[in-house]
Motif scaffolding. Structure first.
Motif, PDB file in Angstrom:
ATOM      1  N   ASP A 149      -1.604   7.746  -6.051  1.00 45.38           N
ATOM      2  CA  ASP A 149      -2.697   8.569  -5.428  1.00 45.38           C
ATOM      3  C   ASP A 149      -3.327   9.205  -6.627  1.00 45.38           C
ATOM      4  O   ASP A 149      -3.024  10.225  -6.910  1.00 45.38           O
ATOM      5  CB  ASP A 149      -2.455   9.322  -4.267  1.00 45.38           C
ATOM      6  CG  ASP A 149      -3.614   9.983  -3.787  1.00 45.38           C
ATOM      7  OD1 ASP A 149      -4.614   9.766  -4.147  1.00 45.38           O
ATOM      8  OD2 ASP A 149      -3.555  10.884  -2.728  1.00 45.38           O
ATOM      9  N   ARG A 174      -9.081   3.695  -2.333  1.00 47.22           N
ATOM     10  CA  ARG A 174      -7.956   3.170  -2.026  1.00 47.22           C
ATOM     11  C   ARG A 174      -8.136   1.642  -2.491  1.00 47.22           C
ATOM     12  O   ARG A 174      -7.186   1.172  -2.956  1.00 47.22           O
ATOM     13  CB  ARG A 174      -7.772   2.882  -0.458  1.00 47.22           C
ATOM     14  CG  ARG A 174      -6.283   2.652   0.100  1.00 47.22           C
ATOM     15  CD  ARG A 174      -5.387   3.504  -0.633  1.00 47.22           C
ATOM     16  NE  ARG A 174      -4.023   3.575   0.028  1.00 47.22           N
ATOM     17  CZ  ARG A 174      -2.876   4.045  -0.307  1.00 47.22           C
ATOM     18  NH1 ARG A 174      -2.871   4.767  -1.267  1.00 47.22           N
ATOM     19  NH2 ARG A 174      -1.860   3.939   0.304  1.00 47.22           N
ATOM     20  N   ASP A 219       0.874  -1.394   0.094  1.00 50.40           N
ATOM     21  CA  ASP A 219      -0.018  -0.182  -0.049  1.00 50.40           C
ATOM     22  C   ASP A 219       0.890   1.404  -0.004  1.00 50.40           C
ATOM     23  O   ASP A 219       0.501   2.369  -0.621  1.00 50.40           O
ATOM     24  CB  ASP A 219      -0.910   0.071   1.241  1.00 50.40           C
ATOM     25  CG  ASP A 219      -2.023  -0.685   0.834  1.00 50.40           C
ATOM     26  OD1 ASP A 219      -2.431  -1.423  -0.076  1.00 50.40           O
ATOM     27  OD2 ASP A 219      -3.140  -0.768   1.767  1.00 50.40           O
ATOM     28  N   GLU A 220       1.956   1.420   0.803  1.00 51.38           N
ATOM     29  CA  GLU A 220       2.665   2.322   0.733  1.00 51.38           C
ATOM     30  C   GLU A 220       3.295   2.935  -0.538  1.00 51.38           C
ATOM     31  O   GLU A 220       3.861   4.021  -0.832  1.00 51.38           O
ATOM     32  CB  GLU A 220       3.788   2.162   1.846  1.00 51.38           C
ATOM     33  CG  GLU A 220       4.881   1.152   1.611  1.00 51.38           C
ATOM     34  CD  GLU A 220       4.649  -0.189   2.174  1.00 51.38           C
ATOM     35  OE1 GLU A 220       5.171  -1.070   2.622  1.00 51.38           O
ATOM     36  OE2 GLU A 220       3.139  -0.188   2.382  1.00 51.38           O
ATOM     37  N   LEU A 221       3.359   2.034  -1.437  1.00 50.39           N
ATOM     38  CA  LEU A 221       3.736   2.170  -2.960  1.00 50.39           C
ATOM     39  C   LEU A 221       2.845   2.681  -4.023  1.00 50.39           C
ATOM     40  O   LEU A 221       3.138   3.084  -5.098  1.00 50.39           O
ATOM     41  CB  LEU A 221       4.925   1.128  -3.423  1.00 50.39           C
ATOM     42  CG  LEU A 221       6.054   0.877  -2.511  1.00 50.39           C
ATOM     43  CD1 LEU A 221       6.790  -0.192  -3.333  1.00 50.39           C
ATOM     44  CD2 LEU A 221       6.971   2.230  -2.336  1.00 50.39           C
TER      45      LEU A 221
END
Length: 257
Positions: free
Chosen positions: A193, A198, A188-190
């Motif tokens: 956006d 999400r 998720d951190e990569l």
């Protein structure tokens, strides 16, 4: 198309190795690649809802490929279909550069897009978000639903995989399709956006997408050799988890005769 990676003039046999996935809702009607009656000679899939295409090839014009730019805030409800842009290029009597010059003033009529045109010598790129006509350097490049070479994880993964195959001299159709049929998903951190929820960012983050309603509808491989012979192979995924149909076209290009 929603994911494209290519290598131009980095292999002794091929001018261009071009890999692409088209992602779309399964309910949107479309035809797989076939020879069109108009413009005559075009080989492309067809969007039966709006009449355009996402990827096509013409023996006298080259390749045209389109991806959408993902930003829900920029959507115009009454905008004309972006899929007409490759078709208009094939119909035109213009070079790829001149076509983009003519397109530029009216490009903001459309929702966000990226357009690639390859004429056998140069890869030209234009986005109506950035609004700059570019000749892309030779090498390995990629395009998804952002600007050229934006380092989304799935795009970087596919570019690296293509580079490895070229280094290993493994330019088999099986190996090239495997690059684009990869269901790997980044942490998720990569995730980028892009303004979608999400859970959709997660679903769209794989090179090959498969959800209950939306996914990778087809995968295309184009091999353009140094003698201007082109092999265009398409895997057509009509619905999730269905065994794909395969179509192959052999094309002799006539761009500079």
């Amino acid at each position: 198309m929603c994911l494209i990676v290519w290598a131009q003039d980095v292999h002794p046999q091929y001018k261009l190795i071009f890999l692409a996935n088209r992602d779309e809702f399964y309910e949107r009607p479309a035809q797989p690649a076939h020879e069109w009656q108009h413009p005559a000679g075009v080989i492309a899939g067809k969007d039966l809802q709006a009449g355009g295409t996402w990827l096509g090839i013409h023996p006298c014009k080259g390749i045209a490929a389109l991806t959408n730019y993902r930003n829900p805030k920029l959507i115009k409800e009454q905008a004309p279909s972006r899929g007409v842009l490759p078709v208009q290029y094939f119909l035109s009597q213009q070079s790829s550069l001149n076509y983009l010059v003519r397109l530029h003033p009216k490009s903001t009529d459309y929702n966000g897009f990226n357009l690639l045109l390859f004429d056998g010598r140069d890869m030209m790129y234009y986005s109506n978000i950035e609004r700059i006509i570019k000749k892309v350097d030779k090498g390995i490049h990629g395009l998804s639903n952002a600007l050229l070479n934006t380092p989304w994880p799935k795009l970087e993964r596919c570019k690296q995989a293509l580079s490895r195959q070229i280094e290993q001299h493994n330019i088999s159709l099986e190996a090239l399709f495997a690059i684009m049929e990869d269901t790997w998903r980044p942490p998720d951190e990569l995730l980028p956006d892009t303004g979608v929820p999400r859970e959709w960012e997660r679903a769209l983050a794989s090179p090959f997408i498969c959800t209950s309603t939306y996914g990778t509808r087809l995968t295309s491989v184009i091999l353009w050799d140094k003698h201007d012979r082109v092999q265009f192979v398409e895997k057509w995924h009509a619905t999730p988890c269905q065994k794909p149909g395969i179509r192959t076209f052999e094309i002799k290009m006539h761009l500079y005769e």
